[in-house]
Design a protein around this motif. Structure first.
Motif, short mmCIF file in Angstrom:
data_model
loop_
_atom_site.label_atom_id
_atom_site.label_comp_id
_atom_site.label_asym_id
_atom_site.label_seq_id
_atom_site.Cartn_x
_atom_site.Cartn_y
_atom_site.Cartn_z
N GLN A 56 0.83 -1.20 0.00
CA GLN A 56 0.00 0.00 0.00
C GLN A 56 0.87 1.26 0.00
OE1 GLN A 56 -3.07 0.19 2.95
NE2 GLN A 56 -3.69 -1.93 2.59
N THR A 57 1.88 1.26 0.85
CA THR A 57 2.77 2.43 0.94
C THR A 57 3.44 2.70 -0.39
OG1 THR A 57 3.14 2.03 3.30
CG2 THR A 57 4.74 3.43 2.16
N LYS A 58 3.92 1.65 -1.04
CA LYS A 58 4.58 1.81 -2.33
C LYS A 58 3.62 2.37 -3.38
CE LYS A 58 8.31 -1.43 -1.56
NZ LYS A 58 9.00 -2.64 -1.97
N GLN A 59 2.36 1.91 -3.39
CA GLN A 59 1.39 2.42 -4.35
C GLN A 59 1.07 3.89 -4.08
OE1 GLN A 59 0.00 0.91 -7.15
NE2 GLN A 59 -0.73 3.00 -7.54
N VAL A 93 7.66 -0.68 8.83
CA VAL A 93 7.36 -1.24 7.50
C VAL A 93 7.13 -0.11 6.51
CG1 VAL A 93 5.70 -2.62 6.18
CG2 VAL A 93 6.42 -3.38 8.46
N GLY A 94 6.37 0.90 6.93
CA GLY A 94 6.13 2.05 6.07
C GLY A 94 7.40 2.81 5.75
N LEU A 95 8.25 2.99 6.76
CA LEU A 95 9.52 3.70 6.56
C LEU A 95 10.42 2.94 5.59
CD1 LEU A 95 11.42 6.03 7.21
CD2 LEU A 95 12.22 4.73 9.20
N LYS A 96 10.47 1.62 5.72
CA LYS A 96 11.27 0.79 4.81
C LYS A 96 10.77 0.96 3.37
CE LYS A 96 12.22 -4.11 3.84
NZ LYS A 96 11.39 -4.34 2.65
N THR A 117 -9.93 3.57 11.49
CA THR A 117 -10.97 3.32 10.50
C THR A 117 -10.64 2.09 9.68
OG1 THR A 117 -9.95 4.87 8.95
CG2 THR A 117 -11.66 5.74 10.40
N ASP A 118 -10.51 2.25 8.37
CA ASP A 118 -10.23 1.10 7.51
C ASP A 118 -8.77 0.69 7.57
OD1 ASP A 118 -8.95 3.06 6.11
OD2 ASP A 118 -10.21 2.95 4.35
N LYS A 119 -8.38 -0.26 6.75
CA LYS A 119 -7.03 -0.77 6.79
C LYS A 119 -6.22 -0.35 5.57
CE LYS A 119 -8.01 -4.72 9.64
NZ LYS A 119 -7.82 -6.13 9.86
N THR A 120 -6.47 0.85 5.07
CA THR A 120 -5.67 1.33 3.94
C THR A 120 -4.81 2.49 4.39
OG1 THR A 120 -7.40 2.82 3.16
CG2 THR A 120 -7.38 0.62 2.22
N ALA A 121 -3.60 2.52 3.89
CA ALA A 121 -2.68 3.62 4.19
C ALA A 121 -3.09 4.83 3.36
CB ALA A 121 -1.26 3.21 3.84
N GLN A 122 -2.89 6.01 3.89
CA GLN A 122 -3.15 7.24 3.14
C GLN A 122 -2.06 8.23 3.48
OE1 GLN A 122 -6.78 9.32 4.00
NE2 GLN A 122 -6.51 10.70 2.29
N ILE A 123 -1.54 8.89 2.45
CA ILE A 123 -0.53 9.93 2.64
C ILE A 123 -1.00 11.17 1.93
CG2 ILE A 123 1.86 10.61 2.22
CD1 ILE A 123 2.60 7.64 2.24
#
Length: 124
Positions: A56-59, A93-96, A117-123
């Motif tokens: 998710q982070t990469k996307q 994991v996100g930092l990596k 809330t949900d299980k999706t990362a958001q930036i």
């Protein structure tokens, strides 16, 4: 006083919403790029990496790269990032994933609130 120009866009490579703009650019004497909150949705509207913070982070970061490139900018031009994570996600994991995708940035201000809330990362 010069008049500001405001441009709304949905760059090619990002999900093309009929409801919101992915990018808004304000220009005049200077240029500021506002990027809407990005999540792990690809240009086809598909969630990438369900229950997988790394994918998710990469996307999300690829989406931000596309948004920046649409205005001839890169992560080196970014002033501030807000990173939203669901409780229980491992920030390491996100930092990596960030370092693998973007590399090093020169100490931008980053805010990382945890949400329930949900299980999706958001930036944004």
């Amino acid at each position: 006083m010069s008049r500001l120009k405001v441009k709304h866009s949905n760059p090619e490579g990002l999900f093309d919403s009929r409801v919101f703009s992915q990018v808004v650019t304000v220009s005049g004497n200077a240029k500021t790029i506002y990027i809407g909150g990005q999540n792990a949705i690809n240009s086809e509207g598909q969630l990438i990496g369900r229950d997988n913070l790394e994918l998710q982070t990469k996307q999300v970061l690829e989406n931000i790269k596309i948004a920046l490139a649409s205005e001839n900018a890169t992560f080196n031009d970014v002033i501030k990032l807000n990173i939203y994570m669901v409780n229980g996600c491992d920030p390491a994991v996100g930092l990596k994933s960030f370092k693998e995708t973007i590399g090093e940035m020169e100490k931008p201000p980053i805010m990382i609130p945890k949400i329930k809330t949900d299980k999706t990362a958001q930036i944004s």
